[in-house]
Design a protein around this motif. Structure first.
Motif, short mmCIF file in Angstrom:
data_model
loop_
_atom_site.label_atom_id
_atom_site.label_comp_id
_atom_site.label_asym_id
_atom_site.label_seq_id
_atom_site.Cartn_x
_atom_site.Cartn_y
_atom_site.Cartn_z
N HIS A 16 0.84 -0.97 -0.06
CA HIS A 16 0.08 -0.02 -0.03
C HIS A 16 0.67 1.15 0.11
N ILE A 17 0.35 2.43 -0.64
CA ILE A 17 0.53 3.65 -0.48
C ILE A 17 -0.29 4.50 0.32
N THR A 18 -0.04 5.13 1.44
CA THR A 18 -0.93 5.85 2.25
C THR A 18 -0.33 7.48 2.09
N ALA A 19 -1.58 8.14 1.55
CA ALA A 19 -1.38 9.61 1.38
C ALA A 19 -2.24 10.48 2.22
N VAL A 20 -1.78 11.46 2.90
CA VAL A 20 -2.49 12.48 3.50
C VAL A 20 -2.92 13.65 2.71
N ALA A 144 -14.37 21.23 1.07
CA ALA A 144 -12.95 20.72 1.50
C ALA A 144 -12.63 19.34 1.44
N ILE A 145 -13.68 18.48 1.61
CA ILE A 145 -13.44 17.01 1.82
C ILE A 145 -12.85 16.87 0.10
N VAL A 146 -13.64 17.43 -0.78
CA VAL A 146 -13.30 17.25 -2.37
C VAL A 146 -11.88 17.34 -2.50
N LYS A 147 -11.49 18.60 -2.12
CA LYS A 147 -10.20 19.00 -2.23
C LYS A 147 -9.16 18.27 -1.75
N ALA A 148 -9.49 17.83 -0.36
CA ALA A 148 -8.47 16.94 0.41
C ALA A 148 -8.16 15.58 -0.28
N LEU A 149 -9.34 14.97 -0.94
CA LEU A 149 -9.25 13.91 -1.66
C LEU A 149 -8.52 13.93 -2.94
N LYS A 150 -8.61 15.03 -3.46
CA LYS A 150 -7.72 15.19 -4.75
C LYS A 150 -6.39 15.43 -4.29
N ASN A 151 -6.24 16.20 -3.24
CA ASN A 151 -4.74 16.54 -2.74
C ASN A 151 -4.03 14.97 -2.37
N ALA A 152 -4.84 14.33 -1.84
CA ALA A 152 -4.41 12.78 -1.54
C ALA A 152 -3.72 11.93 -2.82
N GLN A 153 -4.75 12.14 -3.66
CA GLN A 153 -4.55 11.27 -4.94
C GLN A 153 -3.33 11.93 -5.69
N SER A 154 -3.09 13.07 -5.68
CA SER A 154 -2.20 13.78 -6.42
C SER A 154 -0.71 13.35 -5.65
N LYS A 155 -0.66 13.13 -4.25
CA LYS A 155 0.54 12.95 -3.64
C LYS A 155 0.71 11.51 -3.97
N ALA A 156 -0.05 10.62 -3.81
CA ALA A 156 -0.14 9.34 -3.98
C ALA A 156 0.56 8.94 -5.41
N ARG A 157 0.01 9.59 -6.50
CA ARG A 157 0.54 9.45 -8.05
C ARG A 157 2.13 9.94 -7.94
N THR A 158 2.14 11.01 -7.11
CA THR A 158 3.78 11.47 -7.21
C THR A 158 4.66 10.54 -6.90
N ILE A 159 4.41 9.87 -5.76
CA ILE A 159 5.12 8.80 -5.03
C ILE A 159 5.13 7.66 -6.14
N ASP A 168 -3.20 1.02 -7.81
CA ASP A 168 -4.54 1.01 -8.34
C ASP A 168 -5.09 2.36 -8.10
N PRO A 169 -6.17 3.02 -9.17
CA PRO A 169 -6.56 4.27 -9.16
C PRO A 169 -7.66 4.39 -8.15
N GLN A 170 -8.52 3.06 -7.78
CA GLN A 170 -9.40 2.98 -6.79
C GLN A 170 -8.71 2.93 -5.42
N PRO A 171 -8.98 3.94 -4.30
CA PRO A 171 -8.56 3.72 -3.05
C PRO A 171 -9.11 2.60 -2.39
N VAL A 172 -8.33 1.83 -1.43
CA VAL A 172 -8.88 0.80 -0.60
C VAL A 172 -9.21 1.19 0.79
N ASN A 173 -9.01 2.52 1.41
CA ASN A 173 -9.25 2.75 2.49
C ASN A 173 -9.27 4.22 2.61
N ILE A 174 -10.41 4.86 3.20
CA ILE A 174 -10.62 6.52 3.18
C ILE A 174 -10.79 6.61 4.70
#
Length: 215
Positions: A16-20, A144-159, A168-174
């Motif tokens: 897993h990759i976990t992004a905040v 704010a939640i939508v922005k936070a989710l997009k920010n987490a996705q962007s961080k995960a992609r960068t990693i 996997d583009p679909q998160p397994v835990n939020i």
């Protein structure tokens, strides 16, 4: 003798990759709540109560004339305290102090300064607090939640791109870690020859989301 083939299923190890992610939305307040107190003192309790009742009614009537709806004026506390002085170790009774605390809710935040001035001119002798809030705050929290989710996705992609991983583009835990956006106290209050200036500033609504992806 017949020996069946034995099939062993190899279970893929889940990694897993976990992004905040953090999301912020700045909103101008559209509700102001002003807390006023009418305080009276007298050696006689009945006299302090009567004076307090007269002044409180005077304050309320002045607010009604200003256009504040009666349902937006609420008594939040009514207290009676005996007053004492201490001299040479002796307790000396000085009378009673009566306080009527009211909260005034305004849907026009620009009216806050005028309400304070009128209330003070008509008998309120304490302004204990002024708070600004947002009537439809849940709508902004969702943003704010939508922005936070997009920010987490962007961080995960960068990693993943940096480490050459296929996620996997679909998160397994939020998990929503934090949410905020409480009423804020007034930014400034000053006396002048004109209306008392009250600045609401902005309310910062925040969301923090912890999102987990598989790779």
């Amino acid at each position: 003798m017949y020996y069946p083939y034995i099939h062993q299923q190899v279970k893929k190890t889940s990694r897993h990759i976990t992004a905040v992610g953090n999301g912020k939305v700045a909103v101008e307040p559209n509700v102001a709540t002003i807390h006023l107190e009418i305080n009276t003192r007298s050696e006689e309790l009945q006299e302090a109560q009567q004076e307090n009742a007269a002044l409180t009614n005077q304050v309320i009537q002045s607010l009604l004339r200003l256009g504040v709806p009666r349902e937006n004026i609420q008594t939040v506390a009514y207290t009676i305290f005996p007053r004492y002085d201490f001299r040479d170790g002796e307790q000396i009774f000085r009378g009673y102090e009566v306080t009527n605390a009211i909260a005034v809710t305004l849907t026009d935040v620009q009216q806050a300064g005028a309400v304070i001035d009128v209330a003070v001119a008509n008998g309120a002798n304490r302004v204990t607090n002024v708070e600004f809030s947002v009537e439809d705050i849940e709508l902004h929290r969702q943003e704010a939640i939508v922005k936070a989710l997009k920010n987490a996705q962007s961080k995960a992609r960068t990693i993943a791109e940096t480490l050459h991983l296929q996620i996997d583009p679909q998160p397994v835990n939020i998990i929503e870690v934090e949410r905020s956006g409480q009423p804020v106290a007034f930014k400034s209050v000053a006396m002048s020859d004109s209306t008392t200036p009250i600045e609401g500033g902005q309310i910062m609504i925040q969301s923090t989301m912890r999102v987990q992806y598989e790779y």
